[in-house]
Design an enzyme around this catalytic site. Structure first.
Site, PDB file in Angstrom:
ATOM      1  CE  LYS A   1      -3.724   2.390   2.171  1.00 25.14           C
ATOM      2  NZ  LYS A   1      -3.215   3.838   1.940  1.00 25.14           N
TER       3      LYS A   1
ATOM      4  CG  ASP B   1       1.346   7.567   3.440  1.00 20.81           C
ATOM      5  OD1 ASP B   1       0.307   7.953   2.485  1.00 20.81           O
ATOM      6  OD2 ASP B   1       1.789   7.730   4.340  1.00 20.81           O
TER       7      ASP B   1
ATOM      8  CD  GLU C   1      -1.214   4.364   4.483  1.00 21.82           C
ATOM      9  OE1 GLU C   1      -2.180   4.787   4.863  1.00 21.82           O
ATOM     10  OE2 GLU C   1      -0.490   4.519   3.448  1.00 21.82           O
TER      11      GLU C   1
END
Length: 350
Positions: free
Chosen positions: A65, A67, A206
């Site tokens: 993921k 960011d 994250e």
């Protein structure tokens, strides 16, 4: 030419893995014998649904993921456009990504991905991205790279009704694995979801994204893509601040709100995570938006200044209290107010 950069994924994969396929030769989509689909001016993005644990099953594939800022890169015959997920044209803000897109061996395409800035360990850092953009006001970033994770249109053909596995195959031909330019592939990771999440959290990432490899591309938050986070991080509307002479920018605490249906609701405040530069930028922006009465019910607040709720702060937090307030919140940066989709919605997990 684009300058070499740090590996995009040193923590979770082998950055020296061989390229899996050769780049396609440029093909002229104007050839008369081809049946072409009109190129969409804009596509609402597929959004990931927040889940507490990774899904199980062979149809799920995983990625890191990232960011940063969600973007769509539109490669057209005579130009490149870079659009935010809210439809705002940010081409001028990412000149290196624009140039890298123009060099891709394709006539027309729409790439879905995330603009990020990487830290020394190869992790995406939203604060560094904000610094590279010089705060708000439309400045350019020379450090941001584009992590491409989907291909929605390719050489005159709309791919949204194709399965993810096919879209990824074409994307990997266009943006090969292991590249170090300003457009890179967000690589799929073959692993057990729970084990991958633990590894991501150990390396202070994250979280991870899970995608149904058999799914078509559907706009909205419909469950084809899932996000599983190590630490919660979301956008919240700033509705005011409490003054403090002992803090940077005289900001003791930001007052925050989230969406609940068509309304904004107060979710508490944040008083950590600021430095002198970010606090002064915040104060400058908030002082332009002062209003006499709070846009939401914040309860009794002493020495508070209320502002129009059109600034969106990225907030990192650990959990929620029983009455719907943020716990252990920390300020990460100021998102662009124009993209109101960035504001947290309670329907995400409740």
């Amino acid at each position: 030419m684009t300058k070499p950069r740090k590996p995009s994924q040193p923590l979770l994969g082998d950055v020296d893995a061989p390229i899996r396929s050769k780049a396609r030769r440029r093909r002229d989509p104007a050839q008369p014998h081809l049946l072409l689909d009109p190129m969409p001016a804009r596509i609402d993005p597929c959004l990931a649904l927040l889940k507490p644990r990774p899904p199980k099953g062979p149809q799920w594939t995983f990625e890191v993921k990232w960011d940063g800022y969600r973007l769509a890169v539109h490669i057209e015959q005579s130009r490149v456009r870079i659009l935010t997920r809210g439809g705002h044209d940010w081409t001028h803000r990412f000149p290196a990504i624009k140039q890298a897109a123009a060099w891709l061996p394709v006539g027309t395409a729409i790439l879905d991905g995330e603009a990020v800035v990487l830290d020394e360990q190869g992790r995406s850092d939203f604060g560094l991205l904000q610094q590279s953009l010089g705060g708000r006001g439309g400045k350019m970033s020379s450090d941001a790279i584009f992590m491409a994770f989907d291909l929605l249109y390719f050489d005159g053909h709309d791919l949204r009704n194709s399965e993810l596995e096919m879209r990824r195959h074409l994307l990997e031909e266009l943006v090969p694995a292991g590249g170090q330019g300003d457009i890179r592939l967000s690589e799929e990771i073959e692993a057990d979801g729970d084990a991958l999440l633990r590894l991501a959290c150990e390396h202070d990432l994250e979280g991870i994204i899970a995608k149904d490899r058999d799914s078509t591309y559907r706009s909205g938050r419909l469950g084809d893509w899932l996000k599983i986070k190590c630490i919660q991080s979301d956008g919240f509307a700033i509705v005011g601040y409490e003054k403090s002479t002992a803090s940077f920018g005289s900001i003791g605490r930001l007052l925050l709100a989230a969406r609940k249906g068509d309304q904004l609701v107060y979710v508490g405040g944040v008083g950590t995570g600021f430095n002198e530069r970010s606090a002064n930028e915040l104060r400058k922006q908030m002082d332009k938006r002062i209003i006499g009465k709070s846009a939401v019910d914040t309860g009794r607040k002493q020495n508070a200044v209320f502002v129009r709720p059109d600034l969106v702060a990225e907030i990192e937090y650990r959990a929620w209290t029983h009455d719907g307030k943020l716990r252990h919140a920390s300020y990460k940066g100021l998102r662009e107010a124009a993209d109101q989709l960035a504001v947290y919605e309670f329907d995400d997990i409740r």
